[in-house]
Design a protein around this motif. Structure first.
Motif, PDB file in Angstrom:
ATOM      1  N   ASN A  21      52.810 118.950  -2.172  1.00  0.00           N
ATOM      2  CA  ASN A  21      53.657 118.381  -2.376  1.00  0.00           C
ATOM      3  C   ASN A  21      54.131 117.498  -3.567  1.00  0.00           C
ATOM      4  N   GLU A  22      53.515 116.516  -3.094  1.00  0.00           N
ATOM      5  CA  GLU A  22      54.137 115.725  -4.420  1.00  0.00           C
ATOM      6  C   GLU A  22      53.905 115.142  -5.412  1.00  0.00           C
ATOM      7  N   LYS A  23      52.537 115.526  -5.526  1.00  0.00           N
ATOM      8  CA  LYS A  23      52.071 114.950  -7.175  1.00  0.00           C
ATOM      9  C   LYS A  23      51.834 117.044  -7.712  1.00  0.00           C
ATOM     10  N   LYS A  24      52.170 117.371  -6.998  1.00  0.00           N
ATOM     11  CA  LYS A  24      51.888 119.297  -8.011  1.00  0.00           C
ATOM     12  C   LYS A  24      50.691 119.634  -8.512  1.00  0.00           C
ATOM     13  N   LYS A  25      49.848 119.251  -7.936  1.00  0.00           N
ATOM     14  CA  LYS A  25      47.990 119.695  -8.530  1.00  0.00           C
ATOM     15  C   LYS A  25      47.592 120.526  -7.679  1.00  0.00           C
ATOM     16  N   ARG A  26      46.744 121.503  -8.383  1.00  0.00           N
ATOM     17  CA  ARG A  26      46.301 122.778  -7.611  1.00  0.00           C
ATOM     18  C   ARG A  26      45.126 121.708  -7.368  1.00  0.00           C
ATOM     19  N   VAL A  27      45.106 122.523  -5.724  1.00  0.00           N
ATOM     20  CA  VAL A  27      43.941 121.174  -5.210  1.00  0.00           C
ATOM     21  C   VAL A  27      42.516 122.184  -4.722  1.00  0.00           C
ATOM     22  N   LEU A  28      41.456 121.962  -5.068  1.00  0.00           N
ATOM     23  CA  LEU A  28      40.857 123.079  -3.654  1.00  0.00           C
ATOM     24  C   LEU A  28      39.669 121.696  -2.647  1.00  0.00           C
ATOM     25  N   VAL A  29      39.924 122.326  -1.833  1.00  0.00           N
ATOM     26  CA  VAL A  29      39.264 121.558  -0.838  1.00  0.00           C
ATOM     27  C   VAL A  29      37.895 122.200  -0.516  1.00  0.00           C
ATOM     28  N   LEU A  30      36.225 121.379  -0.561  1.00  0.00           N
ATOM     29  CA  LEU A  30      35.402 122.341   0.263  1.00  0.00           C
ATOM     30  C   LEU A  30      34.476 121.579   0.604  1.00  0.00           C
ATOM     31  N   ARG A  31      33.880 121.490   1.771  1.00  0.00           N
ATOM     32  CA  ARG A  31      32.460 121.183   1.902  1.00  0.00           C
ATOM     33  C   ARG A  31      31.316 121.035   2.000  1.00  0.00           C
ATOM     34  N   GLU A  32      30.479 120.604   1.939  1.00  0.00           N
ATOM     35  CA  GLU A  32      29.134 120.020   1.929  1.00  0.00           C
ATOM     36  C   GLU A  32      28.162 120.074   3.286  1.00  0.00           C
ATOM     37  N   PRO A  33      27.162 120.663   3.400  1.00  0.00           N
ATOM     38  CA  PRO A  33      26.378 121.694   2.600  1.00  0.00           C
ATOM     39  C   PRO A  33      27.259 122.449   2.705  1.00  0.00           C
ATOM     40  N   GLY A  34      27.551 123.938   1.862  1.00  0.00           N
ATOM     41  CA  GLY A  34      28.195 125.152   2.443  1.00  0.00           C
ATOM     42  C   GLY A  34      28.968 125.198   1.313  1.00  0.00           C
ATOM     43  N   GLY A  35      30.572 126.005   1.218  1.00  0.00           N
ATOM     44  CA  GLY A  35      30.876 126.142  -0.056  1.00  0.00           C
ATOM     45  C   GLY A  35      31.114 126.700  -0.790  1.00  0.00           C
ATOM     46  N   THR A  36      29.849 127.675  -0.909  1.00  0.00           N
ATOM     47  CA  THR A  36      30.039 129.192  -1.003  1.00  0.00           C
ATOM     48  C   THR A  36      28.860 130.253  -0.229  1.00  0.00           C
ATOM     49  N   ILE A  37      28.586 131.423  -0.552  1.00  0.00           N
ATOM     50  CA  ILE A  37      27.874 131.907   0.579  1.00  0.00           C
ATOM     51  C   ILE A  37      27.062 131.811   0.433  1.00  0.00           C
ATOM     52  N   PHE A  38      26.620 131.601  -0.439  1.00  0.00           N
ATOM     53  CA  PHE A  38      24.821 130.891  -0.555  1.00  0.00           C
ATOM     54  C   PHE A  38      24.201 129.261   0.292  1.00  0.00           C
ATOM     55  N   GLY A  39      25.739 128.708  -0.256  1.00  0.00           N
ATOM     56  CA  GLY A  39      25.451 127.454   0.514  1.00  0.00           C
ATOM     57  C   GLY A  39      25.649 127.341   2.037  1.00  0.00           C
ATOM     58  N   GLU A  40      26.823 128.842   2.617  1.00  0.00           N
ATOM     59  CA  GLU A  40      26.731 128.583   4.038  1.00  0.00           C
ATOM     60  C   GLU A  40      25.548 129.049   4.961  1.00  0.00           C
ATOM     61  N   LYS A  41      24.611 129.738   3.598  1.00  0.00           N
ATOM     62  CA  LYS A  41      23.519 130.262   4.496  1.00  0.00           C
ATOM     63  C   LYS A  41      22.787 129.096   4.469  1.00  0.00           C
ATOM     64  N   LEU A  42      22.132 128.316   3.450  1.00  0.00           N
ATOM     65  CA  LEU A  42      21.387 126.972   3.780  1.00  0.00           C
ATOM     66  C   LEU A  42      21.978 126.224   4.428  1.00  0.00           C
ATOM     67  N   ARG A  43      24.334 125.532   4.825  1.00  0.00           N
ATOM     68  CA  ARG A  43      23.941 125.080   6.021  1.00  0.00           C
ATOM     69  C   ARG A  43      23.628 126.139   7.101  1.00  0.00           C
ATOM     70  N   GLU A  44      23.675 127.030   7.567  1.00  0.00           N
ATOM     71  CA  GLU A  44      23.101 127.103   8.614  1.00  0.00           C
ATOM     72  C   GLU A  44      22.354 127.423   9.012  1.00  0.00           C
ATOM     73  N   ALA A  45      20.926 127.486   7.731  1.00  0.00           N
ATOM     74  CA  ALA A  45      19.854 127.069   8.164  1.00  0.00           C
ATOM     75  C   ALA A  45      19.578 125.643   8.478  1.00  0.00           C
ATOM     76  N   ILE A  46      20.132 124.646   7.716  1.00  0.00           N
ATOM     77  CA  ILE A  46      19.295 123.384   7.982  1.00  0.00           C
ATOM     78  C   ILE A  46      20.058 122.271   9.281  1.00  0.00           C
ATOM     79  N   LEU A  47      21.343 122.844   9.348  1.00  0.00           N
ATOM     80  CA  LEU A  47      22.240 122.201  10.449  1.00  0.00           C
ATOM     81  C   LEU A  47      21.327 123.177  12.341  1.00  0.00           C
ATOM     82  N   GLY A  48      20.579 124.535  11.522  1.00  0.00           N
ATOM     83  CA  GLY A  48      21.038 124.807  12.858  1.00  0.00           C
ATOM     84  C   GLY A  48      18.863 124.728  13.145  1.00  0.00           C
TER      85      GLY A  48
END
Ligand code: T5A
Length: 222
Positions: free
Chosen positions: A43-70
């Motif tokens: 809103n103030e800096k007029k940037k294009r923003v992408l918010v992501l998390r780790e582990p995860g953020g991709t289809i493959f990464g989310e599968k790994l997230r499940e494998a590790i945290l579970g």
């Protein structure tokens, strides 16, 4: 620390683009704060923003997230480490690097390399040099321009986790000593990367934490 190792790392160079990360132990308020930053940048800096998390953020990464945290079995620290690195390499390749080529873009990451340095490097004992060595090649050798380390005590973390009352995941079931090693580990990382990592007292209200982050961000992002 071998200075040649630190020279293998780079930050993104596209004009007007920034790479930011949030770090800290469970309950430090990373997710809460990055939402605040996201709306300021859009809103103030007029940037294009992408918010992501780790582990995860991709289809493959989310599968790994499940494998590790579970995971119901204790993983070898190196197995743990390589799973996080696989998720990170894919995230950089698929999302972070292409997005940061766009001028005036900002990537905000909920956890990144400092989580591996603190959790696997310092709390599990693999060592900082081992973790950095594993990151020295493209695309893993990309460092954020700024990392906000939200610092809270063991007691505050436990209190906030208890209040939230969810089922404990793989790391949340760890003993208190593990958490203390993490806190000490994160604090020690600020002296390895003094220009990049900014330690913020996150034991105060979310509004006060947000104010301190924004005051720094306004200096970096004109
Ligand atoms: N991991 C990850 C590794 O071991 N190695 C790695 O390389 C990587 C990438 C990921 C796990 O994986 C490990 C670390 C983690 O154990 P996760 O669920 O993605 O797990 O991450 P967590 O950090 O555990 O998520 P949390 O939700 O617990 O922490 P946050 O995001 O820091 O906290 P947040 O914002 O959700 O807030 C937690 C609670 O506290 C309240 C909030 O309302 C919420 O209820 N709160 C506050 N209360 C009072 N005052 C404030 N200032 C508050 N800020 C937030």
């Amino acid at each position: 620390m071998n200075p040649n190792l630190l020279n293998k790392f780079r930050t993104p160079e596209t004009p007007g683009s920034f790479f930011l990360s949030f770090e800290g132990i469970e309950g430090s308020g990373k997710t809460t704060q990055l939402k605040n930053i996201e709306s300021f940048l859009i809103n103030e800096k007029k940037k294009r923003v992408l918010v992501l998390r780790e582990p995860g953020g991709t289809i493959f990464g989310e599968k790994l997230r499940e494998a590790i945290l579970g995971s119901t079995v204790p993983l070898h620290p190196l197995a743990e480490c390589h799973l996080f690195l696989a998720s990170r390499a894919q995230l950089l390749h698929e999302k972070i690097l292409p997005f940061l080529l766009i001028p005036d873009s900002v990537v905000i990451l909920d956890r990144y390399v400092d989580s591996t340095l603190a959790y696997q490097g310092l709390a599990r004992g693999l060592g900082v040099e081992t973790i950095l060595t594993l990151h020295q090649h493209n695309p893993l050798n990309l460092l954020p321009h700024r990392t906000y380390f939200l610092d809270i005590s063991l007691e505050t973390s436990m209190e906030r986790q208890k209040k939230r009352g969810q089922e404990k995941d793989y790391f949340e079931s760890e003993k208190l000593e593990f958490y203390q090693k993490l806190i000490d580990g994160y604090r020690s990382l600020t002296s390895i990367f003094p220009d990049r990592i900014l330690k913020i007292d996150a034991s105060v209200t979310p509004e006060e934490v947000g104010k301190e982050i924004l005051s720094d961000l306004k200096k970096i992002i004109a």
